[in-house]
Design an enzyme around this catalytic site. Structure first.
Site, short mmCIF file in Angstrom:
data_model
loop_
_atom_site.label_atom_id
_atom_site.label_comp_id
_atom_site.label_asym_id
_atom_site.label_seq_id
_atom_site.Cartn_x
_atom_site.Cartn_y
_atom_site.Cartn_z
N VAL A 38 56.07 30.45 16.77
CA VAL A 38 57.37 31.00 16.39
C VAL A 38 58.03 31.63 17.63
CG1 VAL A 38 58.56 32.66 14.90
CG2 VAL A 38 56.57 31.38 14.05
N ASP A 40 57.53 30.81 20.69
CA ASP A 40 57.98 29.73 21.58
C ASP A 40 59.30 29.13 21.10
OD1 ASP A 40 55.84 30.09 23.13
OD2 ASP A 40 54.67 28.43 22.31
N SER A 85 44.35 56.44 47.66
CA SER A 85 43.15 55.75 47.22
C SER A 85 42.28 56.77 46.47
CB SER A 85 42.46 55.20 48.46
OG SER A 85 41.32 54.54 48.08
N LEU A 86 41.07 56.41 46.10
CA LEU A 86 40.20 57.34 45.38
C LEU A 86 38.91 57.54 46.15
CD1 LEU A 86 40.50 55.94 41.75
CD2 LEU A 86 41.33 58.16 42.53
N GLU A 117 38.99 56.77 32.65
CA GLU A 117 39.60 55.45 32.50
C GLU A 117 38.69 54.44 33.18
OE1 GLU A 117 43.52 55.62 34.29
OE2 GLU A 117 43.78 57.62 33.45
N LYS A 119 37.92 51.73 35.85
CA LYS A 119 38.50 51.38 37.15
C LYS A 119 38.63 49.86 37.18
CE LYS A 119 37.66 52.21 42.07
NZ LYS A 119 38.35 51.06 42.47
N ASP A 121 39.26 46.27 38.54
CA ASP A 121 39.03 45.67 39.85
C ASP A 121 40.12 44.64 40.13
OD1 ASP A 121 37.78 45.28 42.21
OD2 ASP A 121 36.05 44.20 41.41
N ARG A 140 50.32 47.56 47.28
CA ARG A 140 49.87 48.83 47.83
C ARG A 140 50.04 48.88 49.36
NH1 ARG A 140 45.54 51.27 50.05
NH2 ARG A 140 45.25 53.41 49.39
N GLU A 177 47.26 48.51 37.85
CA GLU A 177 46.45 47.49 38.50
C GLU A 177 46.80 46.11 37.94
OE1 GLU A 177 44.71 49.07 40.68
OE2 GLU A 177 43.13 47.73 41.36
N TYR A 229 48.54 52.96 34.84
CA TYR A 229 47.79 54.21 34.75
C TYR A 229 48.48 55.44 35.34
CZ TYR A 229 46.01 52.16 39.16
OH TYR A 229 45.90 51.56 40.37
N LYS A 321 31.56 54.84 40.76
CA LYS A 321 31.36 53.39 40.81
C LYS A 321 30.01 52.99 40.23
CE LYS A 321 33.24 51.11 43.94
NZ LYS A 321 34.26 50.64 44.84
N CYS A 415 27.05 10.97 53.68
CA CYS A 415 26.64 11.44 52.35
C CYS A 415 25.11 11.47 52.29
CB CYS A 415 27.19 10.51 51.28
SG CYS A 415 26.53 10.86 49.65
N CYS A 418 24.01 8.48 49.62
CA CYS A 418 24.16 7.03 49.83
C CYS A 418 24.31 6.69 51.32
CB CYS A 418 25.35 6.51 49.04
SG CYS A 418 26.92 7.14 49.66
N CYS A 433 32.40 12.20 49.52
CA CYS A 433 31.86 10.85 49.62
C CYS A 433 32.81 10.00 48.78
CB CYS A 433 30.46 10.83 49.04
SG CYS A 433 29.85 9.15 48.86
N CYS A 438 28.15 5.33 44.95
CA CYS A 438 27.20 6.39 45.33
C CYS A 438 26.45 6.85 44.08
CB CYS A 438 27.95 7.55 45.95
SG CYS A 438 26.89 8.97 46.27
S1 IVH Z 1 44.27 56.26 39.84
C1 IVH Z 1 46.21 58.93 42.94
N1 IVH Z 1 43.26 54.82 37.88
O1 IVH Z 1 41.30 51.91 42.37
C2 IVH Z 1 45.63 58.09 41.87
N2 IVH Z 1 43.24 53.91 40.08
O2 IVH Z 1 39.64 52.63 44.69
C3 IVH Z 1 44.95 56.90 42.38
N3 IVH Z 1 42.29 51.65 40.23
O3 IVH Z 1 43.91 52.31 44.69
C4 IVH Z 1 44.75 55.81 41.45
N4 IVH Z 1 41.87 51.42 38.08
O4 IVH Z 1 44.20 50.53 42.85
C5 IVH Z 1 43.52 54.89 39.20
N5 IVH Z 1 42.45 53.64 36.07
C6 IVH Z 1 42.71 53.71 37.37
C7 IVH Z 1 42.40 52.66 38.25
C8 IVH Z 1 42.67 52.81 39.62
C9 IVH Z 1 41.82 50.84 39.28
C10 IVH Z 1 42.35 51.30 41.67
C11 IVH Z 1 43.61 51.70 42.37
C12 IVH Z 1 43.17 52.54 43.53
C13 IVH Z 1 41.75 52.09 43.70
C14 IVH Z 1 40.91 53.12 44.43
#
Ligand code: IVH
Length: 678
Positions: A38, A40, A85-86, A117, A119, A121, A140, A177, A229, A321, A415, A418, A433, A438
């Site tokens: 629907v 679509d 970053s974290l 939360e 994390k 990837d 970023r 992310e 986030y 981590k 190969c 063969c 190949c 083969c």
């Molecule tokens: S908070 C200042 N929340 O992890 C706040 N980051 O290793 C910084 N990432 O650069 C980010 N899930 O790209 C936050 N739930 C989450 C995340 C998250 C993935 C990434 C983010 C950050 C990297 C750091």
């Protein structure tokens, strides 16, 4: 404005609102309100109106997500607020030390609660909305400056083009992310392998690579997803209540139209944080995307503001981590595997090593490009990585540990099966190949033909196929159908019973439907999904063989590359003969109408989780569908039953929370009509 135009304008507006609402329900709330078909249809109606009256198009129209012309390059943009970053932690002690650190800086001693939360990837994105509209999406980069990839960002369906706010705010910045769901990642790599392109090492690289694609149309096809986030609001909030906590920000993000990860949790103490971490350290493998840890944040925004940032990190958050799923071992040898498309895949033979719970002694090195990137030598010490269900891969080589006499490995010029010269087409990472006789290619084609998703011939394993080819009993897939018991009995370790079973299984494969047969032919770029699509549009082999490239390429989801390989395949005389012989053997080369039997599960939606005992997951799915039921991936309000097998994970938790009925495999079987189980 004439009346038809006025009508079109009103109708387009209505359609846009409905489609936006449906997208929000689907992506942000995980609770669809429209059937895909629907949606679509409505989308096509809107597209037709907008094509007729191009000036009626608005920037937030769902039709504006695709179709931007390729950019020549991206421009650099300075982030208004840096993307930090974290800090990483791997143990509870490190988390406790982090707590002690921020507690020392606390002005008033009071208990503090956390938000946990997952994390994700993927690749971080900063999105800017002005007066409610998405105006910019930036990578970023180094945290201070990123690349403006707005056309690509617009293709991500879970990113709203317009915020869901009655009273739009001047500037809103949202961070989150972008990631590739695992299933999409696997599909992309499969496609790349078939097309002879180099493979993405993991979903994170694939997401980052996709975001930096210059052609937004390719990005649109790759189905990136996004979890939001972080929310930065302007000072003047109008009617809106300012959020006080990260928890409220996440809810607000969801209200604004974003997909927010549902697995977030408010944790009053570090002990609860630890439970959350422990739970997800295993439950994460049931998720359809990768997460490499947990992000622990102080919930109070006032406290966050007080603590501020170091040079690189916020003091109020930390990434906890999961232990690295990496191990070090030595390359003892490198062998080459020849696949059914003739592709030569180098494989590292390794000194056995324990990695994420399994012993690993082989790892694919993919292709020549990957070999060159790694600069691998025989005897090298390498870092292996295995994440979740991803197969082990050689992440990098440690050249410092290389023996002085080690020889650099090069893919052979002939190969190994063969001994014919191999070819390396310009622009292709894959060495092939191209000898159609083969034996390795033939074995690969047979293995693919008998596989579970193709015509599913049980009992014909790799070893038997090898013998059939070596003894000259089988030169093509069609020869299987001329095999008799007497010929099979000439093979090693073959008894009367097994031979009879195999002959029966081969005969049974004649009842497999046309899409499976088409998939089994192993046409380059025609995987399961494409075979299904093609067989729906071309219900018989004759129609497909006669279709021209443009006709095939015009099908939704089938691009020119696939169309080209299908069309070429049918032009080859040997393939035409193969089809004739399969037809004579009685295979289903056209769709036959199956009478609809009893459908006791009509209108019911099922989700399957965990490992079942007697059925494979695909079989359970097919049976439920044959009984009229629907099978979906995610548990939500619309789920009627969760079928649970051994080691069911987060889906089970969610189903319990939503009070969804649970079914064991036995209970499921009892619901199915008996004729399906015969
Ligand atoms: S908070 C200042 N929340 O992890 C706040 N980051 O290793 C910084 N990432 O650069 C980010 N899930 O790209 C936050 N739930 C989450 C995340 C998250 C993935 C990434 C983010 C950050 C990297 C750091």
């Amino acid at each position: 404005m004439d009346s038809t135009r006025a009508e079109a304008k009103a109708r387009a507006q209505e359609l846009r609102q409905l489609l936006q609402k449906a997208s929000y329900a689907y992506y942000a709330l995980d609770n669809p309100i429209l059937e895909d078909a629907v949606y679509d249809q409505l989308y096509q109606t809107l597209l037709a109106l907008e094509t007729q009256y191009p000036d009626l198009v608005t920037p937030d129209s769902p039709t504006r997500r695709v179709g931007e012309r390729p950019a020549t390059q991206f421009t650099s943009v300075e982030h208004r607020i840096p993307l930090y970053s974290l800090e990483n932690a791997f143990t509870l002690e490190e988390i406790c030390r982090w707590q002690a650190r921020w507690q020392r800086q606390q002005v008033v001693a009071e208990t503090e609660s956390y938000v946990c939360e997952l994390k994700i990837d993927g690749s971080a994105l900063a999105l800017t909305y002005e007066h409610g509209f998405l105006v910019r999406g930036v990578t970023r980069g180094d945290g201070l400056t990123g690349e403006d990839i707005t056309p690509n960002v617009r293709t991500i369906r879970s990113i709203p083009l317009r915020l869901n706010l009655a009273d739009p705010l001047a500037v809103v910045e949202v961070r989150g992310e972008a990631f590739l769901p695992l299933a999409v990642f696997e599909q992309i790599n499969q496609g790349r392998q078939q097309a002879g392109e180099s493979l993405f090492a993991n979903p994170r690289n694939a997401a980052a690579g996709t975001l930096r694609q210059l052609d937004a149309r390719i990005v649109a096809r790759r189905r990136l997803d996004f979890f939001a986030y972080t929310l930065h609001l302007p000072e003047d909030l109008g009617e809106l209540q300012p959020p006080q906590t990260q928890w409220q920000c996440l809810d607000l993000l969801q209200q604004l139209g974003f997909r927010v990860n549902p697995n977030r949790q408010q944790c009053p103490t570090l002990a609860v944080v630890q439970d959350y971490y422990n739970h997800w350290s295993t439950a994460r493998f049931d998720l359809p995307y990768l997460t490499d840890g947990v992000v622990v944040k102080l919930d109070s925004l006032a406290r966050q503001a007080q603590l501020g940032f170091t040079q690189k990190f916020p003091r109020w958050a930390i990434a906890w981590k999961y232990p690295a799923q990496e191990a070090i071992t030595q390359v003892e040898n490198i062998s080459v595997n020849v696949g059914r498309t003739g592709a030569l895949t180098p494989v590292a033979e390794l000194a056995p090593v324990q990695l994420a719970g399994t012993t690993v002694s082989r790892a694919t090195l993919h292709n020549r490009d990957r070999l060159e990137d790694l600069d691998i030598h025989l005897g090298d010490t390498v870092v292996l990585r295995k994440a979740g269900e991803i197969i082990p891969e050689v992440l990098r080589v440690l050249p410092e540990l290389r023996p002085p006499t080690a020889l650099r490995y090069q893919i052979p010029h002939h190969c190994p099966e063969c001994h014919q010269p191999v070819v390396q087409l310009p622009g292709e990472a894959v060495t092939r190949c191209v000898n159609i006789s083969c034996p390795a290619i033939l074995r690969g084609a047979l293995g693919h033909w008998v596989s579970r998703d193709a015509v599913d011939i049980d009992g014909l394993g790799e070893k038997l196929i090898r013998q059939l080819v070596e003894q000259g009993l089988v030169d093509s897939v069609a020869d299987l159908y001329d095999l008799g018991k007497e010929q099979l009995l000439k093979l090693e370790r073959m008894g009367q019973k097994l031979a009879a079973k195999i002959v029966d299984a081969i005969a049974d494969s004649c009842t497999q439907p046309w899409p499976r047969v088409l998939y089994g032919l192993g046409i380059r770029n025609v995987g399961k999904v494409n075979a299904q699509t093609l067989s729906e549009v071309f219900p018989s082999v004759g129609q497909l063989a006669q279709a021209d490239v443009s006709e095939i390429g015009a099908i939704y989801g089938i691009g020119p590359e696939i169309a080209e390989s299908v069309s070429q395949w049918f032009q080859i005389p040997a393939n035409q003969q193969l089809i004739e012989r399969l037809q004579t053997a009685g295979l289903q080369l056209a769709t036959t109408q199956v009478p609809k039997g009893e459908q006791p599960l009509a209108g019911k939606t099922f989700v399957i989780t965990g490992t079942l005992t007697t059925l494979k997951r695909d079989q359970a799915k097919t049976l439920i569908q044959a009984a009229g039921g629907k099978v979906t991936e995610a548990v939500n309000k619309n789920t009627d039953y969760l079928v649970t097998g051994a080691s069911a994970g987060s889906k089970l938790d969610k189903a319990k929370a939503l009070e969804i009925s649970l079914l064991s495999e036995t209970q499921l079987l009892a619901l199915l009509p008996s004729e399906l189980l015969e």
